[in-house]
Design an enzyme around this catalytic site. Structure first.
Site, PDB file in Angstrom:
ATOM      1  N   LEU A 243     -57.683  12.038   5.176  1.00 54.67           N
ATOM      2  CA  LEU A 243     -58.792  12.968   5.438  1.00 54.67           C
ATOM      3  C   LEU A 243     -60.097  12.528   4.793  1.00 54.67           C
ATOM      4  O   LEU A 243     -61.126  13.169   5.004  1.00 54.67           O
ATOM      5  CB  LEU A 243     -58.424  14.358   4.900  1.00 54.67           C
ATOM      6  CG  LEU A 243     -57.288  15.055   5.629  1.00 54.67           C
ATOM      7  CD1 LEU A 243     -56.546  16.008   4.697  1.00 54.67           C
ATOM      8  CD2 LEU A 243     -57.826  15.797   6.836  1.00 54.67           C
TER       9      LEU A 243
ATOM     10  N   ASN B  26     -55.507  22.402   2.807  1.00 58.05           N
ATOM     11  CA  ASN B  26     -54.468  22.421   1.775  1.00 58.05           C
ATOM     12  C   ASN B  26     -54.337  21.107   1.002  1.00 58.05           C
ATOM     13  O   ASN B  26     -53.977  21.107  -0.162  1.00 58.05           O
ATOM     14  CB  ASN B  26     -53.135  22.775   2.467  1.00 58.05           C
ATOM     15  CG  ASN B  26     -51.927  22.439   1.607  1.00 58.05           C
ATOM     16  OD1 ASN B  26     -51.657  23.123   0.611  1.00 58.05           O
ATOM     17  ND2 ASN B  26     -51.208  21.378   1.965  1.00 58.05           N
TER      18      ASN B  26
ATOM     19  N   LYS C  61     -54.918  27.753  -9.619  1.00 56.29           N
ATOM     20  CA  LYS C  61     -55.232  28.539 -10.819  1.00 56.29           C
ATOM     21  C   LYS C  61     -56.099  27.746 -11.795  1.00 56.29           C
ATOM     22  O   LYS C  61     -56.800  28.324 -12.630  1.00 56.29           O
ATOM     23  CB  LYS C  61     -53.963  29.034 -11.495  1.00 56.29           C
ATOM     24  CG  LYS C  61     -53.014  27.939 -11.969  1.00 56.29           C
ATOM     25  CD  LYS C  61     -53.026  27.767 -13.470  1.00 56.29           C
ATOM     26  CE  LYS C  61     -52.068  26.655 -13.854  1.00 56.29           C
ATOM     27  NZ  LYS C  61     -52.331  26.040 -15.131  1.00 56.29           N
TER      28      LYS C  61
ATOM     29  N   TYR D  47     -60.666  17.744 -10.445  1.00 57.56           N
ATOM     30  CA  TYR D  47     -59.805  18.707  -9.744  1.00 57.56           C
ATOM     31  C   TYR D  47     -60.282  20.138 -10.021  1.00 57.56           C
ATOM     32  O   TYR D  47     -60.396  20.946  -9.090  1.00 57.56           O
ATOM     33  CB  TYR D  47     -58.363  18.511 -10.233  1.00 57.56           C
ATOM     34  CG  TYR D  47     -57.309  19.355  -9.577  1.00 57.56           C
ATOM     35  CD1 TYR D  47     -56.874  19.088  -8.281  1.00 57.56           C
ATOM     36  CD2 TYR D  47     -56.691  20.397 -10.265  1.00 57.56           C
ATOM     37  CE1 TYR D  47     -55.875  19.838  -7.688  1.00 57.56           C
ATOM     38  CE2 TYR D  47     -55.689  21.157  -9.688  1.00 57.56           C
ATOM     39  CZ  TYR D  47     -55.281  20.875  -8.399  1.00 57.56           C
ATOM     40  OH  TYR D  47     -54.275  21.627  -7.814  1.00 57.56           O
TER      41      TYR D  47
ATOM     42  N   VAL E  42     -45.709  25.510  -8.585  1.00 58.96           N
ATOM     43  CA  VAL E  42     -44.846  25.475  -7.393  1.00 58.96           C
ATOM     44  C   VAL E  42     -44.164  24.110  -7.329  1.00 58.96           C
ATOM     45  O   VAL E  42     -44.849  23.080  -7.360  1.00 58.96           O
ATOM     46  CB  VAL E  42     -45.674  25.672  -6.100  1.00 58.96           C
ATOM     47  CG1 VAL E  42     -44.758  25.869  -4.897  1.00 58.96           C
ATOM     48  CG2 VAL E  42     -46.645  26.834  -6.240  1.00 58.96           C
TER      49      VAL E  42
HETATM   50  P1  NAP Z   1     -47.885  17.543  -2.153  1.00 56.91           P
HETATM   51  O1  NAP Z   1     -46.499  17.861  -2.509  1.00 56.91           O
HETATM   52  O2  NAP Z   1     -48.475  16.243  -2.641  1.00 56.91           O
HETATM   53  O3  NAP Z   1     -48.090  17.608  -0.573  1.00 56.91           O
HETATM   54  C1  NAP Z   1     -49.390  17.367  -0.068  1.00 56.91           C
HETATM   55  C2  NAP Z   1     -49.372  16.477   1.144  1.00 56.91           C
HETATM   56  O4  NAP Z   1     -50.753  16.195   1.468  1.00 56.91           O
HETATM   57  C3  NAP Z   1     -48.724  15.102   0.927  1.00 56.91           C
HETATM   58  O5  NAP Z   1     -47.966  14.739   2.068  1.00 56.91           O
HETATM   59  C4  NAP Z   1     -49.922  14.162   0.750  1.00 56.91           C
HETATM   60  O6  NAP Z   1     -49.626  12.828   1.146  1.00 56.91           O
HETATM   61  C5  NAP Z   1     -50.921  14.814   1.682  1.00 56.91           C
HETATM   62  N1  NAP Z   1     -52.315  14.451   1.344  1.00 56.91           N
HETATM   63  C6  NAP Z   1     -52.924  14.535   0.151  1.00 56.91           C
HETATM   64  N2  NAP Z   1     -54.195  14.084   0.242  1.00 56.91           N
HETATM   65  C7  NAP Z   1     -54.373  13.725   1.536  1.00 56.91           C
HETATM   66  C8  NAP Z   1     -55.469  13.160   2.248  1.00 56.91           C
HETATM   67  N3  NAP Z   1     -56.631  12.839   1.656  1.00 56.91           N
HETATM   68  N4  NAP Z   1     -55.326  12.900   3.575  1.00 56.91           N
HETATM   69  C9  NAP Z   1     -54.158  13.186   4.195  1.00 56.91           C
HETATM   70  N5  NAP Z   1     -53.080  13.696   3.572  1.00 56.91           N
HETATM   71  C10 NAP Z   1     -53.196  13.966   2.243  1.00 56.91           C
HETATM   72  O7  NAP Z   1     -48.882  18.710  -2.717  1.00 56.91           O
HETATM   73  P2  NAP Z   1     -48.580  20.291  -2.980  1.00 56.91           P
HETATM   74  O8  NAP Z   1     -48.080  20.455  -4.366  1.00 56.91           O
HETATM   75  O9  NAP Z   1     -47.875  20.880  -1.838  1.00 56.91           O
HETATM   76  O10 NAP Z   1     -50.096  20.816  -3.026  1.00 56.91           O
HETATM   77  C11 NAP Z   1     -50.754  21.337  -1.894  1.00 56.91           C
HETATM   78  C12 NAP Z   1     -52.022  22.030  -2.358  1.00 56.91           C
HETATM   79  O11 NAP Z   1     -51.693  23.074  -3.282  1.00 56.91           O
HETATM   80  C13 NAP Z   1     -53.019  21.108  -3.081  1.00 56.91           C
HETATM   81  O12 NAP Z   1     -54.328  21.429  -2.717  1.00 56.91           O
HETATM   82  C14 NAP Z   1     -52.791  21.442  -4.536  1.00 56.91           C
HETATM   83  O13 NAP Z   1     -53.935  21.218  -5.334  1.00 56.91           O
HETATM   84  C15 NAP Z   1     -52.470  22.934  -4.444  1.00 56.91           C
HETATM   85  N6  NAP Z   1     -51.744  23.428  -5.613  1.00 56.91           N
HETATM   86  C16 NAP Z   1     -50.456  23.072  -5.834  1.00 56.91           C
HETATM   87  C17 NAP Z   1     -49.801  23.567  -6.966  1.00 56.91           C
HETATM   88  C18 NAP Z   1     -48.362  23.237  -7.265  1.00 56.91           C
HETATM   89  O14 NAP Z   1     -47.834  23.754  -8.261  1.00 56.91           O
HETATM   90  N7  NAP Z   1     -47.694  22.442  -6.473  1.00 56.91           N
HETATM   91  C19 NAP Z   1     -50.487  24.405  -7.857  1.00 56.91           C
HETATM   92  C20 NAP Z   1     -51.798  24.728  -7.585  1.00 56.91           C
HETATM   93  C21 NAP Z   1     -52.430  24.246  -6.457  1.00 56.91           C
HETATM   94  P3  NAP Z   1     -49.146  11.763   0.027  1.00 56.91           P
HETATM   95  O15 NAP Z   1     -47.889  12.306  -0.579  1.00 56.91           O
HETATM   96  O16 NAP Z   1     -48.980  10.505   0.814  1.00 56.91           O
HETATM   97  O17 NAP Z   1     -50.270  11.726  -0.988  1.00 56.91           O
END
Ligand code: NAP
Length: 260
Positions: free
Chosen positions: A65, A91, A143, A155, A188
């Site tokens: 992206l 997301n 958060k 971030y 999460v």
């Molecule tokens: P995740 O497990 O890394 O899944 C995110 C997906 O997005 C991955 O497949 C990643 O690909 C893809 N991605 C990331 N950057 C991208 C880009 N520039 N272009 C295309 N694809 C991209 O992340 P998640 O934990 O589900 O997090 C999702 C959102 O929730 C994020 O915004 C994160 O900041 C937020 N969040 C998560 C938590 C938590 O506890 N998990 C807490 C607070 C906020 P790759 O794996 O190849 O990088």
């Protein structure tokens, strides 16, 4: 409760894994059509095949992206394949530890690219289609925007800006009836979170330390619990909800610390 999401086209950035994938599965369960934009094309295709086996429709766009042109192309491809766009879920992101002391101006800027710029770009290019469908936007923040974390200026700045943009876009898009809300997860278990835990010498101990401080149930939030709120926010049941910052975190951010 009928969410009235049947046949709605929902574009989810980072939809192949973690929270985005849970939102995609939830959309499919409701009869909506999730379209995943993710650089992990293999994971996206696996999820697509699983959803198709259960009778759902699902699109996958394998793209990074970061270049704005890829965001424009993702919207174009969605409109070409599905002829409409009802919901944008911004997301994709990564907590990349671009800090004040250990970072530098280049890392800070890169972090804003990874976590913020594509949220604007996607919304910008999606707008004409969202105006047509009187659709909505759900922004996934964190958060960290409220609490800070230490060592992750980029971030934190990006997630704080996402909260501000949620209010700003909710205001700007009132005339079109387009609702914009933000959802803030805290802890999460996702591939990203596992990766973060892996940076500690004893990941299990770190996980116990974190979960002991989550008031409701002393446990992590499930990706499906984030997805449930995302689905509600994008649904007709949330028809008078806009500009809101919703925390789904078992009380982690706001409840009295004496409770844990
Ligand atoms: P995740 O497990 O890394 O899944 C995110 C997906 O997005 C991955 O497949 C990643 O690909 C893809 N991605 C990331 N950057 C991208 C880009 N520039 N272009 C295309 N694809 C991209 O992340 P998640 O934990 O589900 O997090 C999702 C959102 O929730 C994020 O915004 C994160 O900041 C937020 N969040 C998560 C938590 C938590 O506890 N998990 C807490 C607070 C906020 P790759 O794996 O190849 O990088």
């Amino acid at each position: 409760m009928d969410l009235q999401l049947k046949d709605k086209v929902v574009l989810i950035t980072g939809g192949a894994k973690g929270i985005g994938a849970a939102i995609a599965r939830g959309c499919a369960r409701e009869g909506a059509i999730p379209v995943l934009v993710d650089k992990d094309g293999e994971a996206g295709k696996q999820l697509q095949m699983g959803l198709q086996r259960s009778g759902a429709s699902c699109g996958v766009i394998c793209a990074d992206l970061l270049p704005a042109a890829n965001c424009a192309a993702a919207i174009e491809a969605t409109l070409r394949d599905f002829a409409r766009l009802d919901v944008l879920v911004n997301n994709a992101g990564i907590n990349d530890n671009a800090g004040l002391e250990r970072g530098d101006p280049e890392k800070f800027l890169r972090s804003l690219e990874l976590n913020l710029l594509h949220y604007y770009n996607m919304a910008h290019y999606a707008l004409p289609a969202l105006k047509k469908s009187q659709g909505c936007i759900v922004n996934i923040a964190s958060k960290v925007a409220i609490t800070g974390q230490g060592g992750t200026s980029g971030y934190a700045a990006a997630k704080g800006a996402i909260l501000s943009l949620t209010r700003e876009w909710a205001a700007e898009l009132l005339p079109y009836g387009i609702r914009v809300n933000a959802l803030l997860p805290a802890e999460v278990m996702t591939p990203l979170y596992k990766q973060w835990l892996g940076t500690f010498p004893n990941p299990d101990e770190k996980l116990k330390h974190v979960t002991a401080k989550i008031p409701l149930g002393k446990r992590m939030t499930e990706p499906d619990e984030i997805a449930a709120m995302a689905l509600f926010l994008m649904s007709a049941q949330a028809s008078h909800v806009t500009g809101q910052h919703v925390l789904v975190d078992g009380g982690y951010v706001h409840l009295d610390r004496a409770l844990t």
